[in-house]
Design a protein around this motif. Structure first.
Motif, mmCIF file in Angstrom:
data_model
loop_
_atom_site.group_PDB
_atom_site.id
_atom_site.type_symbol
_atom_site.label_atom_id
_atom_site.label_comp_id
_atom_site.label_asym_id
_atom_site.label_seq_id
_atom_site.Cartn_x
_atom_site.Cartn_y
_atom_site.Cartn_z
ATOM 1 N N LEU A 10 15.527 -34.789 5.392
ATOM 2 C CA LEU A 10 15.188 -34.711 6.819
ATOM 3 C C LEU A 10 13.913 -33.889 7.035
ATOM 4 N N ALA A 11 13.135 -33.699 5.983
ATOM 5 C CA ALA A 11 11.883 -32.926 6.103
ATOM 6 C C ALA A 11 10.986 -33.575 7.151
ATOM 7 N N GLY A 12 10.450 -32.749 8.048
ATOM 8 C CA GLY A 12 9.540 -33.251 9.085
ATOM 9 C C GLY A 12 10.238 -33.873 10.284
ATOM 10 N N LYS A 13 11.575 -33.955 10.256
ATOM 11 C CA LYS A 13 12.301 -34.550 11.387
ATOM 12 C C LYS A 13 12.665 -33.468 12.408
ATOM 13 N N GLY A 52 15.964 -29.802 5.602
ATOM 14 C CA GLY A 52 14.539 -29.746 5.920
ATOM 15 C C GLY A 52 14.158 -30.066 7.348
ATOM 16 N N ALA A 53 15.145 -30.352 8.233
ATOM 17 C CA ALA A 53 14.820 -30.676 9.624
ATOM 18 C C ALA A 53 14.497 -29.417 10.414
ATOM 19 N N LEU A 93 16.171 -37.354 16.109
ATOM 20 C CA LEU A 93 17.624 -37.496 16.035
ATOM 21 C C LEU A 93 18.257 -36.615 17.098
ATOM 22 N N PHE A 94 19.155 -37.206 17.893
ATOM 23 C CA PHE A 94 19.937 -36.428 18.865
ATOM 24 C C PHE A 94 21.414 -36.590 18.532
#
Ligand code: CTP
Ligand code: CA
Length: 226
Positions: A10-13, A52-53, A93-94
């Motif tokens: 999820l890096a960068g999200k 990573g988010a 993403l919610f």
């Protein structure tokens, strides 16, 4: 056990998550609320950060510590929760994990409500709160939108209709009538429901800690997000 770093899928999200109950004031000292502990939403926030988010956790009143690396935004009512979520958009993403009160008082009394002498009951007038997850899913810039469904009967039927009605990408169905599961517990078992080519698919995630379950839910989401 050697702890392996988790895959940074999820890096960068940017992720926004709601958690906990909302409180709807009746007067300066009273409110309507529910038994949500916030544990599932906080576990999801921690799982997303680990991968990573960048995570904003819009939280109703709970007694949990802020997971390291999470941006927590404290709110009280459903109306405040929706405004706080909208302030964090756009996002990729919610996850609407909060137990949002469906109704609030039609008017909040400025002063403490007093009993009357008559030995009669009290009728409260309530109005509907906005549906946060459906509002986010209806935006033109909609993120991948995940909801929860807390049910005490006909779990898959009710959750499936919420998936469609709210136009969600995924719903996490939770049988809150089961002993040791859901509200307040450290463990949970859920069923994931989503649609592919007009077919409702499902995946059962067995009873496990909310931390482990959050990891499994985020695994499923990350596969579909890219
Ligand atoms: N939800 C929301 N805003 C509301 C009510 C619910 O965002 N005002 C979200 C919850 O966070 C959850 C999903 O909608 O992700 C389903 O909540 P639930 O209470 O199970 O469903 P409702 O649509 O409120 O239906 P009901 O309570 O009548 O079963
Ligand atoms: Ca509800």
């Amino acid at each position: 056990v050697r702890m392996m770093p988790v895959h940074q899928d999820l890096a960068g999200k940017r992720v926004v998550i709601t958690a906990g109950p909302t409180r709807e004031a009746l007067d300066p000292v009273r409110y309507l609320s529910n038994h949500s502990s916030g544990k599932m939403g906080y576990a999801l926030a921690a799982a997303c950060v680990e991968r990573g988010a960048s995570v904003s956790l819009v939280s109703g009143p709970v007694t949990l510590p802020i997971p390291p690396g999470v941006n927590r935004i404290d709110v009280t009512s459903a109306t405040e929760m929706l405004a706080a979520v909208e302030s964090q958009l756009p996002c990729d993403l919610f996850i609407g994990c909060a137990a949002v009160a469906d109704y609030r008082a039609a008017a909040v009394s400025e002063h403490k409500l007093k009993k009357t002498d008559a030995d009669s009951g009290l009728t409260l007038e309530l109005v509907r709160n906005p549906d946060i997850v459906a509002t986010i899913a209806a935006r033109p810039d909609r993120p991948f939108t995940v909801g929860f469904a807390a049910e005490t009967q006909s779990l898959e039927t009710h959750a499936g209709s919420k998936l469609e009605r709210k136009r969600l990408d995924l719903i996490v169905a939770n049988d809150v009538s089961r002993e040791g599961v859901g509200f307040g517990s450290d463990d949970n078992a859920v069923t994931l429901l989503w649609k592919t080519h007009d077919q409702i698919r499902h995946l059962e995630l067995p009873l496990q800690s909310k931390a482990a379950l959050a990891g499994a839910i985020v695994d499923h989401i990350a596969d579909r997000l890219t």
